[in-house]
Design a protein around this motif. Structure first.
Motif, PDB file in Angstrom:
ATOM      1  N   GLY A 198       9.570  -9.010  11.666  1.00 38.53           N
ATOM      2  CA  GLY A 198       8.936  -9.356  10.395  1.00 38.53           C
ATOM      3  C   GLY A 198       9.752  -8.871   9.223  1.00 38.53           C
ATOM      4  N   THR A 199       9.886  -9.733   8.222  1.00 42.71           N
ATOM      5  CA  THR A 199      10.622  -9.352   7.005  1.00 42.71           C
ATOM      6  C   THR A 199       9.732  -9.483   5.768  1.00 42.71           C
ATOM      7  N   GLY A 200       8.438  -9.240   5.942  1.00 46.27           N
ATOM      8  CA  GLY A 200       7.562  -9.157   4.782  1.00 46.27           C
ATOM      9  C   GLY A 200       7.681  -7.765   4.167  1.00 46.27           C
ATOM     10  N   LEU A 201       6.738  -7.436   3.312  1.00 43.82           N
ATOM     11  CA  LEU A 201       6.779  -6.119   2.664  1.00 43.82           C
ATOM     12  C   LEU A 201       6.712  -5.007   3.701  1.00 43.82           C
TER      13      LEU A 201
ATOM     14  N   THR B 130      -2.477 -24.089   2.973  1.00 44.54           N
ATOM     15  CA  THR B 130      -2.696 -22.655   2.750  1.00 44.54           C
ATOM     16  C   THR B 130      -1.380 -22.060   2.251  1.00 44.54           C
ATOM     17  N   VAL B 131      -1.470 -20.911   1.582  1.00 50.15           N
ATOM     18  CA  VAL B 131      -0.251 -20.239   1.108  1.00 50.15           C
ATOM     19  C   VAL B 131      -0.298 -18.773   1.524  1.00 50.15           C
ATOM     20  N   ASN B 132       0.586 -18.405   2.440  1.00 53.48           N
ATOM     21  CA  ASN B 132       0.697 -16.987   2.804  1.00 53.48           C
ATOM     22  C   ASN B 132       2.151 -16.585   3.047  1.00 53.48           C
TER      23      ASN B 132
ATOM     24  N   PRO C 223      -6.369   1.489  -5.435  1.00 54.51           N
ATOM     25  CA  PRO C 223      -6.982   0.388  -6.179  1.00 54.51           C
ATOM     26  C   PRO C 223      -6.105  -0.871  -6.111  1.00 54.51           C
ATOM     27  N   VAL C 224      -6.769  -2.008  -6.128  1.00 54.80           N
ATOM     28  CA  VAL C 224      -6.073  -3.295  -6.072  1.00 54.80           C
ATOM     29  C   VAL C 224      -6.275  -4.008  -7.408  1.00 54.80           C
ATOM     30  N   LEU C 225      -5.183  -4.483  -7.968  1.00 51.27           N
ATOM     31  CA  LEU C 225      -5.253  -5.239  -9.224  1.00 51.27           C
ATOM     32  C   LEU C 225      -5.489  -6.710  -8.898  1.00 51.27           C
ATOM     33  N   VAL C 226      -6.537  -7.277  -9.464  1.00 48.24           N
ATOM     34  CA  VAL C 226      -6.762  -8.720  -9.321  1.00 48.24           C
ATOM     35  C   VAL C 226      -6.051  -9.368 -10.514  1.00 48.24           C
ATOM     36  N   LYS C 227      -5.000 -10.163 -10.209  1.00 46.01           N
ATOM     37  CA  LYS C 227      -4.087 -10.608 -11.274  1.00 46.01           C
ATOM     38  C   LYS C 227      -4.581 -11.890 -11.946  1.00 46.01           C
ATOM     39  N   THR C 228      -5.845 -11.893 -12.326  1.00 44.29           N
ATOM     40  CA  THR C 228      -6.392 -13.019 -13.080  1.00 44.29           C
ATOM     41  C   THR C 228      -6.179 -12.684 -14.555  1.00 44.29           C
TER      42      THR C 228
ATOM     43  N   ARG D 226      14.887 -16.894  10.667  1.00 46.71           N
ATOM     44  CA  ARG D 226      14.515 -18.157  11.340  1.00 46.71           C
ATOM     45  C   ARG D 226      14.576 -17.994  12.860  1.00 46.71           C
ATOM     46  N   THR D 227      14.126 -16.842  13.321  1.00 41.15           N
ATOM     47  CA  THR D 227      14.166 -16.515  14.753  1.00 41.15           C
ATOM     48  C   THR D 227      12.800 -15.967  15.140  1.00 41.15           C
ATOM     49  N   ARG D 228      12.160 -16.599  16.070  1.00 40.68           N
ATOM     50  CA  ARG D 228      10.795 -16.192  16.417  1.00 40.68           C
ATOM     51  C   ARG D 228      10.798 -15.385  17.713  1.00 40.68           C
TER      52      ARG D 228
ATOM     53  N   GLY E  75     -12.008 -15.638  -3.258  1.00 43.35           N
ATOM     54  CA  GLY E  75     -11.614 -14.238  -3.087  1.00 43.35           C
ATOM     55  C   GLY E  75     -10.435 -13.944  -4.011  1.00 43.35           C
ATOM     56  N   LEU E  76      -9.746 -12.844  -3.731  1.00 43.74           N
ATOM     57  CA  LEU E  76      -8.625 -12.434  -4.588  1.00 43.74           C
ATOM     58  C   LEU E  76      -7.579 -13.539  -4.707  1.00 43.74           C
ATOM     59  N   ILE E  77      -7.176 -14.104  -3.576  1.00 42.70           N
ATOM     60  CA  ILE E  77      -6.093 -15.090  -3.600  1.00 42.70           C
ATOM     61  C   ILE E  77      -6.562 -16.385  -4.268  1.00 42.70           C
ATOM     62  N   GLY E  78      -7.785 -16.830  -3.942  1.00 40.29           N
ATOM     63  CA  GLY E  78      -8.306 -18.059  -4.550  1.00 40.29           C
ATOM     64  C   GLY E  78      -8.453 -17.929  -6.056  1.00 40.29           C
TER      65      GLY E  78
ATOM     66  N   LEU F  39       6.103  -3.760  15.067  1.00 42.94           N
ATOM     67  CA  LEU F  39       5.521  -5.077  14.808  1.00 42.94           C
ATOM     68  C   LEU F  39       5.012  -5.094  13.372  1.00 42.94           C
ATOM     69  N   ALA F  40       5.595  -5.971  12.569  1.00 40.06           N
ATOM     70  CA  ALA F  40       5.187  -6.126  11.159  1.00 40.06           C
ATOM     71  C   ALA F  40       5.019  -7.625  10.923  1.00 40.06           C
ATOM     72  N   VAL F  41       4.167  -8.222  11.769  1.00 44.86           N
ATOM     73  CA  VAL F  41       4.108  -9.688  11.870  1.00 44.86           C
ATOM     74  C   VAL F  41       3.062 -10.325  10.961  1.00 44.86           C
TER      75      VAL F  41
HETATM   76  C1  LIG Z   1      -0.972 -15.124  -2.706  1.00 46.63           C
HETATM   77  C2  LIG Z   1      -1.155 -13.669  -2.340  1.00 46.63           C
HETATM   78  C3  LIG Z   1      -1.351 -12.733  -3.341  1.00 46.63           C
HETATM   79  C4  LIG Z   1      -1.517 -11.381  -3.023  1.00 46.63           C
HETATM   80  N1  LIG Z   1      -1.707 -10.478  -4.013  1.00 46.63           N
HETATM   81  C5  LIG Z   1      -1.844  -9.168  -3.712  1.00 46.63           C
HETATM   82  C6  LIG Z   1      -2.004  -8.192  -4.730  1.00 46.63           C
HETATM   83  O1  LIG Z   1      -2.060  -8.515  -5.915  1.00 46.63           O
HETATM   84  N2  LIG Z   1      -2.100  -6.871  -4.377  1.00 46.63           N
HETATM   85  C7  LIG Z   1      -2.042  -6.487  -3.071  1.00 46.63           C
HETATM   86  O2  LIG Z   1      -2.127  -5.293  -2.803  1.00 46.63           O
HETATM   87  N3  LIG Z   1      -1.905  -7.400  -2.066  1.00 46.63           N
HETATM   88  C8  LIG Z   1      -1.792  -8.721  -2.356  1.00 46.63           C
HETATM   89  N4  LIG Z   1      -1.630  -9.631  -1.354  1.00 46.63           N
HETATM   90  C9  LIG Z   1      -1.515  -9.143   0.043  1.00 46.63           C
HETATM   91  C10 LIG Z   1      -0.085  -8.624   0.326  1.00 46.63           C
HETATM   92  O3  LIG Z   1       0.844  -9.528  -0.209  1.00 46.63           O
HETATM   93  C11 LIG Z   1       0.089  -8.452   1.825  1.00 46.63           C
HETATM   94  O4  LIG Z   1      -0.771  -7.403   2.226  1.00 46.63           O
HETATM   95  C12 LIG Z   1       1.514  -8.110   2.238  1.00 46.63           C
HETATM   96  O5  LIG Z   1       2.465  -8.921   1.605  1.00 46.63           O
HETATM   97  C13 LIG Z   1       1.635  -8.238   3.766  1.00 46.63           C
HETATM   98  O6  LIG Z   1       2.942  -7.957   4.179  1.00 46.63           O
HETATM   99  P1  LIG Z   1       3.316  -7.975   5.729  1.00 46.63           P
HETATM  100  O7  LIG Z   1       4.764  -7.659   5.783  1.00 46.63           O
HETATM  101  O8  LIG Z   1       2.357  -7.168   6.506  1.00 46.63           O
HETATM  102  O9  LIG Z   1       3.080  -9.490   6.203  1.00 46.63           O
HETATM  103  P2  LIG Z   1       3.909 -10.826   5.886  1.00 46.63           P
HETATM  104  O10 LIG Z   1       4.437 -10.837   4.507  1.00 46.63           O
HETATM  105  O11 LIG Z   1       2.999 -11.946   6.277  1.00 46.63           O
HETATM  106  O12 LIG Z   1       5.150 -10.784   6.854  1.00 46.63           O
HETATM  107  C14 LIG Z   1       5.036 -11.090   8.212  1.00 46.63           C
HETATM  108  C15 LIG Z   1       6.430 -11.323   8.733  1.00 46.63           C
HETATM  109  O13 LIG Z   1       6.387 -11.445  10.149  1.00 46.63           O
HETATM  110  C16 LIG Z   1       7.162 -12.553  10.543  1.00 46.63           C
HETATM  111  N5  LIG Z   1       6.692 -12.977  11.866  1.00 46.63           N
HETATM  112  C17 LIG Z   1       5.427 -13.232  12.268  1.00 46.63           C
HETATM  113  N6  LIG Z   1       5.392 -13.536  13.568  1.00 46.63           N
HETATM  114  C18 LIG Z   1       6.677 -13.458  14.008  1.00 46.63           C
HETATM  115  C19 LIG Z   1       7.299 -13.650  15.272  1.00 46.63           C
HETATM  116  N7  LIG Z   1       6.603 -13.957  16.373  1.00 46.63           N
HETATM  117  N8  LIG Z   1       8.644 -13.504  15.355  1.00 46.63           N
HETATM  118  C20 LIG Z   1       9.378 -13.182  14.267  1.00 46.63           C
HETATM  119  N9  LIG Z   1       8.825 -12.960  13.045  1.00 46.63           N
HETATM  120  C21 LIG Z   1       7.494 -13.108  12.941  1.00 46.63           C
HETATM  121  C22 LIG Z   1       6.997 -13.543   9.415  1.00 46.63           C
HETATM  122  O14 LIG Z   1       8.009 -14.527   9.428  1.00 46.63           O
HETATM  123  C23 LIG Z   1       7.093 -12.593   8.227  1.00 46.63           C
HETATM  124  O15 LIG Z   1       8.435 -12.305   7.939  1.00 46.63           O
HETATM  125  C24 LIG Z   1      -1.488 -10.988  -1.648  1.00 46.63           C
HETATM  126  C25 LIG Z   1      -1.317 -11.952  -0.642  1.00 46.63           C
HETATM  127  C26 LIG Z   1      -1.147 -13.276  -0.979  1.00 46.63           C
HETATM  128  C27 LIG Z   1      -0.958 -14.306   0.112  1.00 46.63           C
END
Ligand SMILES: Cc1cc2nc3c(=O)[nH]c(=O)nc-3n(C[C@H](O)[C@H](O)[C@H](O)COP(=O)(O)OP(=O)(O)OC[C@H]3O[C@@H](n4cnc5c(N)ncnc54)[C@H](O)[C@@H]3O)c2cc1C
Length: 387
Positions: A12-15, A129-131, A317-322, A81-83, A155-158, A108-110
């Motif tokens: 996983g390369t999210g936050l 959907t947008v995630n 605390p969570v900021l709702v960015k409205t 781009r590798t699952r 909710g927050l995202i909507g 695991l940060a999936v």
């Molecule tokens: C629109 C939106 C607005 C938000 N606003 C806020 C906010 O204002 N404040 C706040 O605190 N939170 C907010 N959040 C929530 C916050 O963004 C998330 O909690 C956080 O980004 C989650 O990060 P993560 O790395 O856990 O997950 P993700 O960012 O979902 O990353 C998951 C990663 O895992 C990878 N992955 C999954 N399965 C596999 C696999 N089998 N093999 C390889 N890779 C895989 C994906 O490609 C991805 O890179 C928001 C969320 C959204 C959608």
């Protein structure tokens, strides 16, 4: 390869994935690190997606670093781009199709997946959907040149998307089965102010009802609500909640509750397998927000580098960015005994959740009241206190 010679693998390369990698590199620059991601591996801040029109950003300008730049910065191999298709805890291996990669430790940060409710209608499969950044790029391509968006879920995202899209000139209809926006985060009086401000900005509200069907209507869509009302929109965006991604863990026999179950050291039930971020249930808590990821990343870096550190969560605390009506929320713990005390101010609502002894357990600060965040936050109890 001896297991202890194998790299740490982060999936996983999210936050969470990049957060853990960054924190690790602050304390350990030498251990080989491989980061595997199904997406493009760009570093981006996901919360920015729901305010990108307002901040003038696009899918091209949202990333702060390409996968190659992240690899260099983190002294890691980043496989974008590798699952990962399977985890084999006994063999200390992940599978990418036929390929096997050994790990010394696996993180695991999936993330999580948007929940989808089954909808009737000929165009139910056109609901988006947008995630992720990829989802957002598709969404921006879809809305280009269009005029209206119906959003399922207030909710927050909507609500944030409703604010952002309205500000960008779209007609927005916001639908929720609850009688108010942000039902899990705001008491009714605070929610009413957010509803009214978004309404004044142009959002059409449809509360206390659900979507029965989405049908094609020429190029547009017809959204039929439970009571029979039909709304027309060019795009339908669903934002009804997130469910932790647990498929890999479950298939590997790793304990899963609502998320991948981990203890305060982020250890799963499988040896050397850790989890954090939206996919994880840390000591019973699923907290799909940014701040917990920062705390978890730092603790995990300690543990992975030989100085085991339990996760501690302060109040987060969570900021709702409205923008038309910012809100800061720090909900009380689930099941906490107490009551909301609500003060209406000229330009805001201050809602404090207090127990019988007058102790502050949570708050919702809407509009001008959001300015009280700095004063009130230190009074809140920690979400996960030091052990
Ligand atoms: C629109 C939106 C607005 C938000 N606003 C806020 C906010 O204002 N404040 C706040 O605190 N939170 C907010 N959040 C929530 C916050 O963004 C998330 O909690 C956080 O980004 C989650 O990060 P993560 O790395 O856990 O997950 P993700 O960012 O979902 O990353 C998951 C990663 O895992 C990878 N992955 C999954 N399965 C596999 C696999 N089998 N093999 C390889 N890779 C895989 C994906 O490609 C991805 O890179 C928001 C969320 C959204 C959608």
């Amino acid at each position: 390869m001896r297991p202890d010679m194998a790299p740490i693998i982060i999936v996983g390369t999210g936050l969470a994935g990049y957060g853990a990698a960054r924190a690790l590199r602050r304390v350990d620059t030498g251990t080989p690190l491989v980061i595997v991601s199904a997406d493009g591996g760009e570093f981006y801040t996901k919360p920015a997606l729901s305010e990108a029109f307002g901040t003038g950003r696009t899918p091209a300008t949202l990333p702060n670093g390409a996968a190659e730049a992240m690899a260099a910065q983190l002294k890691a191999i980043v496989r974008a781009r590798t699952r990962v298709t399977a985890v084999e805890p006994q063999a200390h291996r992940v599978r990418i199709g036929d390929e096997a990669l050994e790990y010394s430790r696996l993180v695991l940060a999936v993330g999580a997946n948007q929940v989808r409710v089954p909808l009737a209608g000929s165009a139910a499969d056109r609901v988006v959907t947008v995630n992720s950044l990829d989802d957002y790029a598709r969404f921006r391509a879809l809305v280009a040149g269009k005029h209206s968006v119906a959003i399922i879920g207030a909710g927050l995202i909507g609500c944030e998307f409703a604010n952002d899209l309205t500000g960008a000139g779209f007609k927005v209809e916001l639908i929720d089965v609850a009688a108010q926006p942000l039902p899990r985060l705001l008491p009714p009086e605070a929610a009413a102010m957010l509803r009214d401000r978004l309404g004044a900005a142009g959002v059409g509200w449809h509360l206390g009802t659900s979507v029965a069907a989405v049908d094609g209507d020429g190029d547009a869509l017809a959204v039929t609500l439970a009571g029979g009302t039909v709304l027309r929109a060019d795009i339908v965006l669903s934002a009804i909640g997130l469910r932790p991604e647990t498929t890999l863990a479950r298939a590997a026999g790793i304990d899963v509750g609502r998320g991948i179950a981990v203890d305060r050291y982020l250890r799963s039930s499988a040896p050397d397998v850790y989890a954090l971020g939206d996919c994880a249930e840390v000591q019973g808590l699923v907290l799909p927000f940014v701040m917990p990821i920062g705390h978890a990343s730092r603790a995990l870096a300690g543990t992975l580098s030989g100085k085991p550190a339990p996760v501690e969560y302060p109040a987060m605390p969570v900021l709702v960015k409205t923008r038309v009506c910012p809100a800061i929320v720090s909900p009380p713990a689930a099941g906490a005994a107490g009551e909301w005390r609500v003060t209406r101010e000229e330009d805001g609502v201050k809602a404090l959740f207090v127990d019988a002894g007058g102790r502050l357990l949570g708050y919702a600060l809407v509009g001008a009241a959001a300015g009280e965040r700095a004063r009130l936050t230190p009074q809140l109890p920690p979400v996960l206190a030091a052990a």
